[in-house]
Design an enzyme around this catalytic site. Structure first.
Site, PDB file in Angstrom:
ATOM      1  N   ASP A   1     -40.706  -5.460  59.099  1.00 57.97           N
ATOM      2  CA  ASP A   1     -41.841  -6.257  58.634  1.00 57.97           C
ATOM      3  C   ASP A   1     -42.157  -7.252  59.762  1.00 57.97           C
ATOM      4  O   ASP A   1     -41.333  -7.475  60.659  1.00 57.97           O
ATOM      5  CB  ASP A   1     -41.427  -6.999  57.349  1.00 57.97           C
TER       6      ASP A   1
ATOM      7  N   ASP B   1     -44.554 -10.570  59.337  1.00 56.54           N
ATOM      8  CA  ASP B   1     -44.662 -11.964  58.901  1.00 56.54           C
ATOM      9  C   ASP B   1     -43.423 -12.391  58.127  1.00 56.54           C
ATOM     10  O   ASP B   1     -43.081 -11.805  57.099  1.00 56.54           O
ATOM     11  CB  ASP B   1     -45.917 -12.148  58.037  1.00 56.54           C
TER      12      ASP B   1
HETATM   13  C1  XBP Z   1     -47.776 -10.620  55.172  1.00 52.51           C
HETATM   14  C2  XBP Z   1     -49.040 -10.979  54.550  1.00 52.51           C
HETATM   15  C3  XBP Z   1     -50.215 -11.010  55.364  1.00 52.51           C
HETATM   16  C4  XBP Z   1     -50.566 -12.270  56.073  1.00 52.51           C
HETATM   17  C5  XBP Z   1     -52.027 -12.267  56.372  1.00 52.51           C
HETATM   18  O1  XBP Z   1     -46.962  -9.926  54.236  1.00 52.51           O
HETATM   19  O2  XBP Z   1     -49.120 -11.149  53.361  1.00 52.51           O
HETATM   20  O3  XBP Z   1     -51.229 -10.759  54.471  1.00 52.51           O
HETATM   21  O4  XBP Z   1     -50.268 -13.409  55.273  1.00 52.51           O
HETATM   22  O5  XBP Z   1     -52.395 -11.225  57.160  1.00 52.51           O
HETATM   23  P1  XBP Z   1     -45.745  -9.043  54.766  1.00 52.51           P
HETATM   24  P2  XBP Z   1     -53.942 -10.736  57.232  1.00 52.51           P
HETATM   25  O6  XBP Z   1     -44.904  -9.901  55.649  1.00 52.51           O
HETATM   26  O7  XBP Z   1     -45.003  -8.663  53.514  1.00 52.51           O
HETATM   27  O8  XBP Z   1     -46.299  -7.832  55.480  1.00 52.51           O
HETATM   28  O9  XBP Z   1     -54.799 -11.934  57.013  1.00 52.51           O
HETATM   29  O10 XBP Z   1     -54.107 -10.161  58.613  1.00 52.51           O
HETATM   30  O11 XBP Z   1     -54.151  -9.716  56.140  1.00 52.51           O
HETATM   31 MG    MG Z   2     -42.912 -10.594  55.382  1.00 54.05          MG
END
Ligand code: XBP
Ligand code: MG
Length: 256
Positions: free
Chosen positions: A10, A12
């Protein structure tokens, strides 16, 4: 057969703690650019994180937190425009080096790469955001370290749906039991487990630390580094304080 054959990350929260000081700030800048008086505080953003994906998150905000907003006729187009500006702000923040990698990430990527283990990404964020983070935190050309990047709208259903993990497995011609996933949130864990993949959870911040990570193979505070050993919240911590290939291989034995 060698296990794991691939490490699927993953982005973020897992590679870097990007939500509060990256995505949230970029959303607020995009709102200001559009002349909107919306401000997503740290607290409100925590609630908005219950929905993954930036466009989906803006819509959820309007549905639940800002119901009085007079919606334009083309709400989809309006949200898409806001989100495009948000992505530009996010990329600019990454280019400034706003967010570092989390402990142990670079170490594990390099170990995996040197050992010929395949690397991939499975994220809900926009592909440009992945490249921007990788460019600002990893050596030049490091996007090529990742054989497959599953990101954003490439699948119809974002996490917690398992679609992005299934898509990555499909691209790599791998079965779920041949890979291990790394996640920081309950949505990410659900996505990986829904695709039948073992999942190491590395909790990241107040947004995710208290979540229920039942189903994770292990829950750690970080991947651990020489000077910063990983601590376990659930499951067995690595003996040397670091999630490395030897440690991951013992996980397979636990599930044999
Ligand atoms: C990450 C997210 C993303 C970011 C925003 O979730 O929820 O939506 O917050 O990204 P994970 P965008 O780590 O579970 O993948 O604005 O580019 O959609
Ligand atoms: Mg995440």
């Amino acid at each position: 057969m060698k296990w794991p054959q691939a490490l699927v990350f993953d982005v973020d929260g897992t590679l870097a703690d990007t939500e509060r000081d990256g995505h949230r700030v970029a959303f607020n800048r995009a709102f200001a650019d559009a002349g909107l008086d919306w401000i997503w505080s740290v607290e409100v953003y925590g609630e908005l994180l219950s929905v993954t994906g930036g466009k989906e998150r803006i819509r959820y905000y309007l549905d639940r937190f800002n119901t009085g907003f007079e919606r334009p006729d083309d709400l989809d187009g309006f949200i898409a425009g806001l989100h495009r500006t948000k992505t530009e702000h996010y990329m600019a923040l990454m280019a400034e080096g706003a967010i570092p990698l989390r402990p142990g990430v670079l170490r594990l990527l390099i170990e995996g790469r040197d050992a010929g283990i395949r690397l991939a990404i499975a994220t809900t964020t926009t592909p440009e955001n992945v490249s921007a983070l990788v460019r600002s935190t990893l050596p030049p050309g490091a996007m090529d370290w990742f054989e497959v990047v599953g990101a954003g709208d490439i699948v119809p259903e974002k996490k917690p749906a398992p679609d992005i993990y299934r898509w990555v497995l499909d691209q790599m011609h791998l079965a779920p039991d041949q890979v291990v996933a790394f996640e920081d949130s309950v949505h990410g864990l659900s996505a990986a487990r829904g695709a039948g993949i073992e999942c190491v959870v590395v909790t990241v911040n107040d947004y995710t630390r208290a979540q229920d990570f039942a189903g994770a193979t292990v829950v750690l505070d970080t991947l651990g580094d020489e000077d910063e050993p990983a601590r376990a919240m659930a499951g067995r911590p690595p003996a040397n304080g670091m999630v490395d290939l030897d440690y991951l291989r013992t996980m397979e034995l636990a599930h044999a």
